[in-house]
Design a protein around this motif. Structure first.
Motif, PDB file in Angstrom:
ATOM      1  N   ALA A 143     -14.525  -2.710  43.517  1.00 16.58           N
ATOM      2  CA  ALA A 143     -13.278  -1.941  43.174  1.00 16.58           C
ATOM      3  C   ALA A 143     -13.717  -0.461  43.619  1.00 16.58           C
ATOM      4  O   ALA A 143     -12.132  -0.142  43.383  1.00 16.58           O
ATOM      5  CB  ALA A 143     -14.233  -1.706  41.970  1.00 16.58           C
ATOM      6  N   LEU A 144     -14.533   0.039  44.271  1.00 11.59           N
ATOM      7  CA  LEU A 144     -14.304   1.463  44.731  1.00 11.59           C
ATOM      8  C   LEU A 144     -13.034   1.523  45.795  1.00 11.59           C
ATOM      9  O   LEU A 144     -12.036   1.872  46.107  1.00 11.59           O
ATOM     10  CB  LEU A 144     -15.741   2.079  45.501  1.00 11.59           C
ATOM     11  CG  LEU A 144     -15.474   3.450  45.906  1.00 11.59           C
ATOM     12  CD1 LEU A 144     -14.833   4.187  44.504  1.00 11.59           C
ATOM     13  CD2 LEU A 144     -16.653   3.628  45.945  1.00 11.59           C
ATOM     14  N   ALA A 145     -12.974   0.270  47.029  1.00 10.23           N
ATOM     15  CA  ALA A 145     -12.552   0.475  47.519  1.00 10.23           C
ATOM     16  C   ALA A 145     -11.296  -0.015  47.656  1.00 10.23           C
ATOM     17  O   ALA A 145      -9.800   0.371  47.809  1.00 10.23           O
ATOM     18  CB  ALA A 145     -12.863  -1.524  49.053  1.00 10.23           C
ATOM     19  N   LYS A 146     -11.070  -1.230  46.483  1.00 13.92           N
ATOM     20  CA  LYS A 146      -9.752  -1.548  45.979  1.00 13.92           C
ATOM     21  C   LYS A 146      -9.325  -0.479  45.346  1.00 13.92           C
ATOM     22  O   LYS A 146      -7.876  -0.323  45.575  1.00 13.92           O
ATOM     23  CB  LYS A 146     -10.036  -2.095  45.089  1.00 13.92           C
ATOM     24  CG  LYS A 146      -8.703  -3.054  44.338  1.00 13.92           C
ATOM     25  CD  LYS A 146      -7.264  -2.579  44.030  1.00 13.92           C
ATOM     26  CE  LYS A 146      -6.515  -3.408  43.432  1.00 13.92           C
ATOM     27  NZ  LYS A 146      -5.532  -2.931  42.293  1.00 13.92           N
ATOM     28  N   LEU A 147      -9.820   0.383  44.613  1.00 13.15           N
ATOM     29  CA  LEU A 147      -8.959   1.729  43.625  1.00 13.15           C
ATOM     30  C   LEU A 147      -8.438   3.427  45.205  1.00 13.15           C
ATOM     31  O   LEU A 147      -7.354   3.523  45.355  1.00 13.15           O
ATOM     32  CB  LEU A 147     -10.140   2.207  43.309  1.00 13.15           C
ATOM     33  CG  LEU A 147      -9.798   3.599  42.718  1.00 13.15           C
ATOM     34  CD1 LEU A 147      -8.737   3.431  41.339  1.00 13.15           C
ATOM     35  CD2 LEU A 147     -10.293   4.140  41.178  1.00 13.15           C
ATOM     36  N   GLU A 148      -9.431   3.108  45.926  1.00 13.98           N
ATOM     37  CA  GLU A 148      -9.184   4.413  47.082  1.00 13.98           C
ATOM     38  C   GLU A 148      -7.835   3.905  48.145  1.00 13.98           C
ATOM     39  O   GLU A 148      -6.895   4.406  48.270  1.00 13.98           O
ATOM     40  CB  GLU A 148     -10.508   4.588  47.733  1.00 13.98           C
ATOM     41  CG  GLU A 148     -10.070   5.550  48.723  1.00 13.98           C
ATOM     42  CD  GLU A 148     -10.067   6.941  48.285  1.00 13.98           C
ATOM     43  OE1 GLU A 148      -9.197   7.556  49.344  1.00 13.98           O
ATOM     44  OE2 GLU A 148     -10.097   6.819  47.088  1.00 13.98           O
ATOM     45  N   ALA A 149      -8.258   2.891  48.492  1.00 19.30           N
ATOM     46  CA  ALA A 149      -7.324   1.862  49.346  1.00 19.30           C
ATOM     47  C   ALA A 149      -5.744   1.821  48.802  1.00 19.30           C
ATOM     48  O   ALA A 149      -4.640   2.115  49.681  1.00 19.30           O
ATOM     49  CB  ALA A 149      -7.864   0.972  49.938  1.00 19.30           C
ATOM     50  N   SER A 150      -5.650   1.215  47.679  1.00 16.39           N
ATOM     51  CA  SER A 150      -4.826   1.007  46.827  1.00 16.39           C
ATOM     52  C   SER A 150      -3.689   2.884  47.031  1.00 16.39           C
ATOM     53  O   SER A 150      -2.531   2.656  47.084  1.00 16.39           O
ATOM     54  CB  SER A 150      -4.000   0.284  45.792  1.00 16.39           C
ATOM     55  OG  SER A 150      -5.306   0.896  44.791  1.00 16.39           O
ATOM     56  N   GLU A 151      -4.157   3.226  45.914  1.00 21.55           N
ATOM     57  CA  GLU A 151      -3.408   4.922  45.804  1.00 21.55           C
ATOM     58  C   GLU A 151      -3.289   5.209  47.219  1.00 21.55           C
ATOM     59  O   GLU A 151      -2.916   5.775  47.030  1.00 21.55           O
ATOM     60  CB  GLU A 151      -4.885   5.506  45.056  1.00 21.55           C
ATOM     61  CG  GLU A 151      -4.483   4.602  43.495  1.00 21.55           C
ATOM     62  CD  GLU A 151      -5.819   6.215  43.219  1.00 21.55           C
ATOM     63  OE1 GLU A 151      -6.513   6.879  42.152  1.00 21.55           O
ATOM     64  OE2 GLU A 151      -5.298   5.151  41.223  1.00 21.55           O
TER      65      GLU A 151
END
Length: 380
Positions: A318-326
């Protein structure tokens, strides 16, 4: 992070990168403009043996791991968000769950053709009235004879119009909440009662089909149930952990592609007698873009590596997805700004990355849902 990658991972990444530059980058804007699914590209990816990177060789896959798959996904996203999205949905959502939860017979019948690239797969969870709240699912499967009858509508389903198989979530026990959801394998080419009713025109990613599908008393034999009855939601949570890593990788690729174009342009474009990259404002912008990409890549690789070690990655994915997508959206926006007026035209790629990146903050759990997941993992 190149120095940390095993030789095999680096070789696969470099092979896919060369293919992307030679075969995908020249047509990336054309297929987007034409809203054309590039079937031939996926045939070529099958020839490269990367359509089942993290799937066992026993069932036609490459036998790689999640980190290797993330590297391939990033390289595809670096040149085409559409191809990267269809690829990620095929591998992490349509193929991997069959390997994780299917019987040997299901793996041989349904996983092998996916892993070998005979056709693409899809995964159907979202409905017109249930997005983030998947418990509000209306699609139902009722027992009939030796099988099930599937009825309902699924929305925003990647690859549905080109898929050879689709994993569908449906309610089998309306009184059991999440424990009443099951997963079924649907053959869109042969099953009566299946129909693609819409293919959406979108802000971006238009070379990747996004569909509405309807099941009208679609009969499925008993062997199409994936895993145990009622296990569908637990399967979904496990699937999304890997899926969020793939979206993080795709987002990192989109950001890297946008950065590459901005950096090249800034080095060539001259104003006031010097390349604009030499001006503090542009240089600092490029440095900030690079920093966000490296941060996204590190978080993605960490999540993938922990996944490969068999550890829980709920927070990490979730952290990787949140950071990378934004970061992808922010970097792509800056890329448009660096190119100025040219960045706003379809003659240059940044506008495409900008439009494509926005979906990364929505698909496979919105940014708001990622905050919720991470907060829960932190005990907040």
């Amino acid at each position: 992070m190149d120095f940390e990658l095993p030789d095999e991972h680096r070789m696969i990444r470099d092979t896919v990168r060369e293919f992307c530059v030679a075969e995908i980058e020249p047509i990336a804007q054309e297929i987007e403009d034409d809203h054309r699914f590039p079937a031939g590209v996926f045939d070529q990816l099958a020839d490269l043996d990367v359509m089942g990177v993290p799937v066992s060789e026993t069932y036609g896959g490459l036998g790689g791991d999640q980190l290797m798959y993330a590297l391939v996904t990033e390289e595809l996203g670096r040149v085409s968000g559409s191809i990267g999205l269809s690829y990620a949905a095929h591998v992490s959502l349509a193929s991997k769950p069959i390997e994780l939860f299917g019987t040997d017979e299901q793996k041989e019948r349904w996983l092998r053709p996916l892993a070998e690239g005979e056709y693409l797969g899809g995964w159907a969870l979202t409905e017109p009235e249930s997005g983030s709240d998947a418990s509000n699912m209306a699609t139902a499967a009722t027992p009939e004879g030796d099988g099930w009858v599937l009825s309902g509508t699924k929305q925003f389903i990647t690859n549905a119009s080109v898929a050879g198989s689709i994993l569908v979530k449906a309610v089998t026990d309306p009184d059991a909440g999440y424990d009443g959801i099951s997963t079924f394998i649907v053959d869109p080419r042969a099953d009566d009662g299946f129909e693609v009713t819409a293919e959406w025109e979108k802000m971006g990613l238009n070379a990747s089909p996004t569909c509405e599908i309807v099941f009208d008393d679609c009969y499925l034999p008993a062997e199409r149930l994936l895993g145990e009855e009622g296990a569908g939601w637990e399967q979904t949570k496990k699937t999304l952990e890997g899926g969020r890593i793939s979206i993080a990788a795709l987002s990192t690729g989109l950001a890297q592609g946008a950065f590459d174009h901005a950096r090249e342009y800034a080095g060539e474009r001259e104003q006031f007698g010097q390349p604009i990259a030499e001006f503090d404002a542009i240089r600092d912008t490029l440095v900030d873009m690079h920093r966000k990409i490296e941060r996204s890549r590190l978080l993605t690789h960490r999540a993938a590596s922990q996944y490969d070690r068999g550890r829980s990655v709920t927070r990490e994915s979730a952290l990787a997805k949140l950071e990378a997508s934004e970061s992808a959206r922010e970097v792509a926006e800056k890329s448009v700004q660096v190119l100025g007026g040219y960045g706003y035209t379809t003659d240059f790629a940044p506008q495409r990355f900008y439009r494509d990146a926005k979906l990364m903050e929505i698909g496979e759990g919105t940014s708001e849902i990622q905050h919720l997941v991470i907060g829960r993992e932190l005990g907040l």
